[in-house]
Design a protein around this motif. Structure first.
Motif, PDB file in Angstrom:
ATOM      1  N   SER A 400       0.937  -1.196   0.033  1.00 30.44           N
ATOM      2  CA  SER A 400      -0.102  -0.085  -0.289  1.00 30.44           C
ATOM      3  C   SER A 400       0.880   1.027  -0.083  1.00 30.44           C
ATOM      4  O   SER A 400       0.771   2.660  -0.182  1.00 30.44           O
ATOM      5  CB  SER A 400      -0.958   0.292   1.512  1.00 30.44           C
ATOM      6  N   PRO A 403       0.760   3.009  -3.428  1.00 32.06           N
ATOM      7  CA  PRO A 403       0.030   3.887  -4.227  1.00 32.06           C
ATOM      8  C   PRO A 403      -0.878   5.283  -3.145  1.00 32.06           C
ATOM      9  O   PRO A 403      -0.480   6.192  -3.874  1.00 32.06           O
ATOM     10  CB  PRO A 403      -1.507   2.921  -3.702  1.00 32.06           C
ATOM     11  N   SER A 418      -2.422   0.522  -7.049  1.00 34.77           N
ATOM     12  CA  SER A 418      -3.535  -0.044  -6.179  1.00 34.77           C
ATOM     13  C   SER A 418      -3.623  -1.664  -6.450  1.00 34.77           C
ATOM     14  O   SER A 418      -3.533  -3.374  -5.563  1.00 34.77           O
ATOM     15  CB  SER A 418      -4.421  -0.173  -4.808  1.00 34.77           C
ATOM     16  N   ARG A 427      -6.408  -4.859  -0.258  1.00 29.69           N
ATOM     17  CA  ARG A 427      -6.804  -3.997  -1.928  1.00 29.69           C
ATOM     18  C   ARG A 427      -7.787  -2.798  -2.151  1.00 29.69           C
ATOM     19  O   ARG A 427      -7.428  -1.693  -2.020  1.00 29.69           O
ATOM     20  CB  ARG A 427      -6.348  -4.461  -3.446  1.00 29.69           C
ATOM     21  N   THR A 430      -6.726   0.005   0.604  1.00 30.00           N
ATOM     22  CA  THR A 430      -5.471   1.008   0.446  1.00 30.00           C
ATOM     23  C   THR A 430      -7.035   2.025  -0.882  1.00 30.00           C
ATOM     24  O   THR A 430      -6.530   2.774  -0.566  1.00 30.00           O
ATOM     25  CB  THR A 430      -4.906  -0.027  -0.670  1.00 30.00           C
ATOM     26  N   THR A 434      -6.064   5.971  -0.074  1.00 28.94           N
ATOM     27  CA  THR A 434      -5.115   6.501  -0.927  1.00 28.94           C
ATOM     28  C   THR A 434      -5.783   8.141  -1.237  1.00 28.94           C
ATOM     29  O   THR A 434      -4.578   8.805  -0.132  1.00 28.94           O
ATOM     30  CB  THR A 434      -5.573   5.897  -2.278  1.00 28.94           C
TER      31      THR A 434
END
Lengths: 724, 73
Positions: A400, A403, A418, A427, A430, A434
């Motif tokens: 992570s 990203p 990601s 995922r 993230t 993000t």
């Protein structure tokens, strides 16, 4: 007659390279139905009517991970005519583990023994004839990277698929297990085809959840399994796994001769790269390079060129001035003499909106080259290895980091980055978090607020990053404990593949696949959203008639702003101008500054909106302005980033969840800052303060409550009780 | 009972048995850590977790919490 072949193999076995070599450019990339696992299909070059389906990279056909279930369902339900099983010859022992399972499916199998160039270079010898006889299927030596043996495997696989010849599994387990499997096979329902009996017998023996849904386990079967477990003093699933590896160890001893020698090149690289003391500095340098090239320099230039040149006034090409697309289109439209509203729709709405989005593409492509390279060379796995300890505390993955780092430049490539995270939950987490980190387009908002109300204080900008990082950590901890992200703990048992230099072709292909999927999104959802907002912004009632408005104050958007403004009153900026500014931020965050400029009566303002500082300071208190800043930092990102979220989530439900969560979180945090801050600033203690304190308490509870779904805990205590 | 978690870098050990159940145990076994196989502990990540081991000729990383489920002899 057309035939269907599936390509199965371990991750890092060269599967993608082989797939590219076999199908060339005739690829179709999509998703497996209902899940975010990528599905690729293509036609095999030089073989008429042979379709090749690329299965997800898997280590086993267990029923536990998404990828494995997708691959199993395809193999058992769609039943391709043949399977090409790619086996990494330089890592043969673990790769053959999947082969023993694939052989049992009752589908003809051909093994592509890959990386033979590496095997030979290492001085190792694999007796292919012996291996082929032991496995009961043909084994072809290839090197997908160099393209050797690829044509041969294509021809032989196609021939196998159309011949309908079976390749029954030859491997056997020990006598006790074999006896149990034979009895189970005899007890199977009559409608199961003879070639599939072995698969069902093994899966029933393992008490495989998925298979038990279609075939029920009778009392007699349960008795047989129980007896075998007692005899071998282990559970059925472990017995089978152990037996498979026992068998493979024996097979490898007979077929493979390894030349004993010291450290390989890959080992030497790894000794430095993940060294206890050097790993973090090296990681910092690699990340700096990725950031520097893809955000600051090359990527930044590319974005500026695309936004200000291609989709702006124009640019110089070897000294020749080339006008931008809006200028060219504007000239054409002028010649055609089209209506003013149509010009505005095309230039401001479509070209402006989509241009703002497509402007990110060149930068994204630069970043994707890096990502593809880091993934293919093997360093990405090491990033997860190095950073895992920090990130897993927040429900994120070590991967992570990328990203989030890229997100400081632009959230769009950040969200797209990601994709390198395999674990579905990591995922999604993230993707949701993000865009909390301030991206480049949010910097003007920070500059505006800092300049107008805080006298350009040094701490405003760092505090914005602090808020972003805190939002990621807090969200990670909170969401991790909710039902959405609960479930079986994801074990971090990850292969660290050998380092190798990827081919330019594969890196570029991976770059283009990712870039293209974003461009497609820009053409649909993002286009639609920008046109809607263009309409709301440009049309309204003026002089008693509905039409295009001169003054943004009369637009539909301004009206909507005044209607929804009360929502933001508790945050300290219930003024419609601020509400409208926040909404226009959806097109691009830097628009917030421009909108303030227009609404306060300036035709054009500098990037940091210096012209409106005075008016802004007169209209809002410092606390309200900071609350406005925090809301804009954390709320739903721009349409481009929302499009990227939609692309990566591949689910409307999850996209709405992400957007909804971001907006609610932004609202709650801004509310707490404004209301609780007001009391400290000497304001009255009112109902708003009570609500804010309650919300803050709920937030703290959600962060610190014990995890109600923590299954790992019970597992660990089990281990401890054994120790005691 | 000694587990893989307590093994120091540079040592080679043999797996006695695996504890735990379900997906995590199956995953560890699928990756080749089964009864009787040899594990060489290569290194610990710079931040102290996870660890990197060599098993069946390839490199694998696993968290100490998972290494604790692997009993060795």
């Amino acid at each position: 007659m057309s035939v269907k072949i599936a390509l199965a193999g371990n991750p890092n076995s060269g599967k993608t390279t082989l797939f590219n070599a076999l199908t060339g450019s005739s690829q179709h990339v999509g998703n497996w139905p209902g899940v975010t696992v990528e599905k690729k299909e293509g036609k095999i070059k030089g073989q008429a009517d042979v379709r090749l389906v690329d299965l997800p990279g898997i280590y086993s056909l267990s029923p536990y991970t998404l990828e494995e279930v997708v691959a199993r369902d395809y193999l058992t339900k769609e039943r391709p005519d043949a399977i090409i099983n790619i086996v990494d010859g330089s890592n043969i022992e673990r790769n053959l583990y999947l082969t023993t399972q694939v052989m049992e499916l009752g589908i003809p199998v051909i093994v592509a023994l890959n990386m033979m160039d590496v095997v030979r270079k290492n001085g190792d010898i694999i007796d292919v004839k012996k291996l082929s006889a032991a496995l009961g299927c043909e084994v072809v030596e290839i090197s997908a990277l160099r393209g050797t043996g690829v044509a041969e495997i294509a021809k032989k696989a196609a021939a196998l698929a159309s011949s309908g010849k079976q390749t029954p599994p030859q491997h056997t387990f020990n006598e006790v297990v074999e006896a149990a499997l034979h009895t189970l096979a005899d007890l199977l329902p009559a409608d199961i085809k003879p070639e599939q009996k072995r698969w069902y017998a093994v899966k029933l023996f393992e008490r495989d959840k998925k298979v038990l849904q279609s075939v029920s386990l009778t009392a007699k079967m349960e008795e047989i399994i129980g007896c075998t477990e007692e005899t071998l003093e282990d559970d059925a699933e472990s017995i089978i796994t152990n037996e498979r590896y026992e068998y493979i160890s024996g097979l490898v001893r007979g077929c493979v001769r390894k030349k004993r020698k010291g450290l390989s090149v890959s080992d030497k690289i790894d000794r430095v790269v993940t060294n206890r003391f050097l790993a973090l500095p090296i990681f910092a340098v690699v990340m700096f390079l990725v950031y520097y090239v893809s955000v600051t320099t090359v990527g930044g230039w590319a974005t500026d060129w695309a936004n200000d040149g291609l989709f702006g006034d124009g640019f110089h090409l070897f000294g020749v001035w080339i006008p931008g697309i809006p200028v060219l289109l504007g000239n054409v439209l002028e010649k055609l003499g089209t209506a003013e509203w149509l010009n505005s729709l095309i230039l401001d709405g479509i070209v402006g909106g989509v241009g703002a989005v497509l402007g990110f593409v060149p930068q994204m492509l630069v970043l994707f080259i890096f990502l593809a390279f880091l993934e293919a060379c093997g360093y990405m796995a090491r990033i997860a290895f190095i950073m895992d300890r920090i990130f897993r505390k927040f429900g994120l993955s070590g991967k992570s980091f990328i990203p989030i780092l890229i997100g400081t430049g632009c959230g769009v490539p950040g969200v797209m980055a990601s994709r390198t995270i395999e674990n579905d939950r990591d995922r999604k987490m993230t993707i949701i978090t993000t865009t909390f980190i301030p991206c480049g387009a949010k910097l003007p908002i920070i500059a505006l607020i800092a300049g107008a109300l805080f006298d350009g204080a040094w701490w405003v900008s760092p505090s914005a990053y602090f808020v972003g990082i805190a939002a990621i950590i807090v969200s990670g901890i909170m969401l991790k404990k909710t039902k959405l992200f609960a479930g079986d703990p994801a074990p971090f048992v990850m292969e660290l593949p050998a380092y190798h230099l990827p081919t330019a072709g594969n890196v570029l292909r991976s770059m283009w696949e990712r870039g293209w999927s974003f461009i497609k999104k820009a053409g649909t959802i993002i286009l639609l959203s920008t046109i809607v907002l263009w309409f709301l912004q440009g049309f309204g009632f003026e002089d008693g008639a509905f039409g295009m408005v001169e003054d943004l104050n009369n637009s539909v958007l301004a009206n909507v702003g005044s209607v929804i403004a009360f929502l933001f009153a508790p945050l300290g900026w219930g003024d419609w101008k601020a509400a409208v500014a926040a909404v226009t931020g959806l097109i691009a965050k830097e628009n917030v500054v421009g909108t303030f400029g227009i609404l306060f009566g300036f035709a054009e303002v500098a990037e940091d909106g210096a012209e409106v500082w005075g008016t802004l300071a007169a209209s809002y208190s410092a606390l309200a302005a900071y609350s406005f800043l925090v809301f804009n930092l954390l709320c739903a990102p721009c349409f481009a980033a929302i499009g990227a979220i939609k692309r990566e989530m591949n689910s409307a439900k999850w996209t709405w969840f992400a957007i909804g969560y971001q907006c609610i979180f932004a609202y709650v945090i801004s509310l707490c800052i404004y209301q609780i801050g007001s009391v400290f600033a000497g304001g009255a203690f009112g109902i708003g303060t009570v609500v804010a304190i309650v919300l803050a308490a709920v937030l703290i509870y959600l962060i610190f409550r014990p995890n109600p779904y923590k299954e790992t805990l019970s597992r660990r205590t089990q281990v401890r009780s054994v120790q005691a | 009972m000694k587990t893989l978690k307590e093994v120091r870098c540079g040592q080679t050990v043999k797996v006695a048995r695996l504890h735990g159940e379900g997906a995590v145990k199956r995953r560890i076994m699928d990756m080749g850590i089964t009864r009787g196989c040899e594990i060489y502990v290569r290194k610990v990540a710079p931040l102290g977790d996870p660890v990197e081991v060599t098993v069946r000729g390839y490199e694998l990383s696993l968290r100490k919490a998972d290494a604790e489920m692997i009993e060795i002899c």
